[in-house]
Design a protein around this motif. Structure first.
Motif, PDB file in Angstrom:
ATOM      1  N   UNK A  35       0.826  -1.211   0.000  1.00  0.00           N
ATOM      2  CA  UNK A  35       0.000   0.000   0.000  1.00  0.00           C
ATOM      3  C   UNK A  35       0.861   1.264   0.000  1.00  0.00           C
ATOM      4  N   UNK A  36       0.220   2.396   0.184  1.00  0.00           N
ATOM      5  CA  UNK A  36       0.914   3.679   0.118  1.00  0.00           C
ATOM      6  C   UNK A  36       1.975   3.844   1.198  1.00  0.00           C
ATOM      7  N   UNK A  37       1.884   3.044   2.241  1.00  0.00           N
ATOM      8  CA  UNK A  37       2.918   3.100   3.289  1.00  0.00           C
ATOM      9  C   UNK A  37       4.159   2.310   2.896  1.00  0.00           C
ATOM     10  N   UNK A  38       4.081   1.615   1.749  1.00  0.00           N
ATOM     11  CA  UNK A  38       5.255   0.886   1.270  1.00  0.00           C
ATOM     12  C   UNK A  38       5.376  -0.524   1.830  1.00  0.00           C
TER      13      UNK A  38
ATOM     14  N   UNK B 293      -7.970   2.790   0.645  1.00  0.00           N
ATOM     15  CA  UNK B 293      -6.521   2.802   0.850  1.00  0.00           C
ATOM     16  C   UNK B 293      -5.818   1.605   0.212  1.00  0.00           C
ATOM     17  N   UNK B 294      -6.396   0.441   0.413  1.00  0.00           N
ATOM     18  CA  UNK B 294      -5.734  -0.787  -0.051  1.00  0.00           C
ATOM     19  C   UNK B 294      -5.820  -0.960  -1.567  1.00  0.00           C
ATOM     20  N   UNK B 295      -6.641  -0.179  -2.231  1.00  0.00           N
ATOM     21  CA  UNK B 295      -6.775  -0.289  -3.681  1.00  0.00           C
ATOM     22  C   UNK B 295      -5.654   0.456  -4.425  1.00  0.00           C
ATOM     23  N   UNK B 296      -4.932   1.283  -3.674  1.00  0.00           N
ATOM     24  CA  UNK B 296      -3.899   2.129  -4.268  1.00  0.00           C
ATOM     25  C   UNK B 296      -2.540   1.456  -4.135  1.00  0.00           C
ATOM     26  N   UNK B 297      -1.781   1.432  -5.219  1.00  0.00           N
ATOM     27  CA  UNK B 297      -0.492   0.747  -5.194  1.00  0.00           C
ATOM     28  C   UNK B 297       0.672   1.726  -5.062  1.00  0.00           C
TER      29      UNK B 297
ATOM     30  N   UNK C  37      -4.943   3.635  -8.264  1.00  0.00           N
ATOM     31  CA  UNK C  37      -5.672   2.381  -8.063  1.00  0.00           C
ATOM     32  C   UNK C  37      -5.050   1.263  -8.916  1.00  0.00           C
ATOM     33  N   UNK C  38      -4.728   0.149  -8.282  1.00  0.00           N
ATOM     34  CA  UNK C  38      -4.162  -0.987  -9.018  1.00  0.00           C
ATOM     35  C   UNK C  38      -5.206  -1.495 -10.002  1.00  0.00           C
ATOM     36  N   UNK C  39      -4.741  -1.873 -11.197  1.00  0.00           N
ATOM     37  CA  UNK C  39      -5.671  -2.183 -12.297  1.00  0.00           C
ATOM     38  C   UNK C  39      -6.799  -3.169 -11.974  1.00  0.00           C
ATOM     39  N   UNK C  40      -6.540  -4.177 -11.174  1.00  0.00           N
ATOM     40  CA  UNK C  40      -7.585  -5.191 -10.983  1.00  0.00           C
ATOM     41  C   UNK C  40      -8.832  -4.656 -10.289  1.00  0.00           C
ATOM     42  N   UNK C  41      -8.659  -3.621  -9.485  1.00  0.00           N
ATOM     43  CA  UNK C  41      -9.808  -3.127  -8.726  1.00  0.00           C
ATOM     44  C   UNK C  41     -10.878  -2.509  -9.617  1.00  0.00           C
TER      45      UNK C  41
ATOM     46  N   UNK D 271      -6.222   7.713  -3.861  1.00  0.00           N
ATOM     47  CA  UNK D 271      -6.834   7.461  -2.555  1.00  0.00           C
ATOM     48  C   UNK D 271      -7.791   8.582  -2.168  1.00  0.00           C
ATOM     49  N   UNK D 272      -9.001   8.217  -1.823  1.00  0.00           N
ATOM     50  CA  UNK D 272      -9.985   9.187  -1.366  1.00  0.00           C
ATOM     51  C   UNK D 272     -10.810   9.792  -2.478  1.00  0.00           C
ATOM     52  N   UNK D 273     -10.394   9.617  -3.721  1.00  0.00           N
ATOM     53  CA  UNK D 273     -11.189  10.134  -4.847  1.00  0.00           C
ATOM     54  C   UNK D 273     -12.592   9.534  -4.827  1.00  0.00           C
TER      55      UNK D 273
END
Lengths: 130, 130, 130, 130
Positions: free
Chosen positions: B15-18, C11-15, C20-24, C69-71
């Motif tokens: 995640x964004x925290x690495x 949060x977890x969807x962002x790489x 956002x990571x493509x699969x989401x 994130x947050x969008x």
């Protein structure tokens, strides 16, 4: 009254047992936590700007039942405990008023500059005490 | 010696925290548990054929560190405790010998016919006691 | 007017790239599709009761940008094409009116009894034509 | 011969239809792509150090079948096409020699300094041409 976040169970969250796979509860809690923090005046980008972030050091979950595809569930978040450098949030997942899952997560406040643990900021402490 | 399952941290797990987002540890544990059970002679399809399955009722995780993209981590699984209708597995996530995460999960044995809890099958009990 | 489903990026969807990571996107589309179908009078449990389900045979996505994130993003769903045994839905992901992603997915109607492809039910065809 | 990456279908990847939920194929492809790039001498951290990264602009998937829990599947990766600022990789998912899914993804090379598209580096072009 606890903070509430509502989700509808998605198709891909449900496994071959017909219930939400365990990891998705942690995804729900994380999102509910973000919204809870924002509701207290601590959206993620602001705490980052202030130089701190939180890290999970402990989480525990107890299941009494499992949510199913299409279920509307409410995730309740509440402050459980505030320590010197950490705070604990309590979670409950409810479906139609029934508690499916309870959980607790301990978050440690850390500097984003790699300086390690730091005291829970006073304004956050006040907000969490509500 | 505990059962070991090795994974390489994937891009989307970070995640964004690495570091690996918390929920993915539960995914790793579930897969490690399946492989552990199969190694004991209890692959999923066979226990299903024998009419039983397991349900998570409790899990707890303690983080000392976070795995990063590309890290090779070892997930160790061991029997922690066997009760009448439930058993507990312990997990450790190691990177280069350092423990990043420890966890425990309590599984209840249930009939797949909806009959509820049932005793841990004798052969499974024996295998878990190893 | 297309059907709309709104999500807030988690949060977890962002790489590690910050988007956002493509699969989401496929997860979002699946949920939007379920809600679209329900809005047409074809919730999942009802089509199952009627003996049919759909299978993805093709999907394609074009990215012009990435959600962060947050969008808050809107997922639009619309009928693109209806064939004999399949139908195609078009998707658009918008943030503040800007198109981030467009996509198309082809669904084949199948019997849940393993009988294979079957014609798109007349009432579904009518509803999709809208 | 194409690059090959083998995965075993995990429990949580399988949905109520009994097959791997569509998004997980994108997760597999991403991991296979990382390993393919590393095998060519371009591990992620090195390309980052060299100031470039890739962004997905297009992906398309065609399903002929679905993988099931416990299946061992092979993901093949091959260069499909190299353009000026982009390259296309082709993917095949095989189970016991049968093709379940084919896919293509177009990657654009971008500077990590926000400078936008840049030519495919010569050494990467050579390695992809193999």
């Amino acid at each position: 009254m606890p903070f509430q976040h509502t989700v509808r169970v998605q198709f891909f969250e449900v496994d071959l047992q017909g219930v939400v796979f365990n990891m998705w509860y942690l995804a729900w809690f994380d999102t509910a936590m973000s919204l809870f923090m924002a509701s207290l005046g601590f959206p993620y980008d602001e705490s980052m700007r202030d130089g701190w972030d939180v890290q999970l050091v402990h989480t525990e979950l107890d299941w009494r039942g499992g949510a199913r595809f299409g279920d509307e569930v409410v995730i309740e978040v509440d402050t459980d405990r505030i320590g010197t450098t950490s705070f604990t949030l309590g979670y409950r997942v409810l479906r139609a008023g029934d508690v499916l899952v309870t959980a607790k997560t301990v978050y440690v406040v850390v500097g984003i500059d790699g300086s390690g643990k730091r005291p829970v900021p006073d304004d956050l402490r006040k907000a969490l005490t509500g």
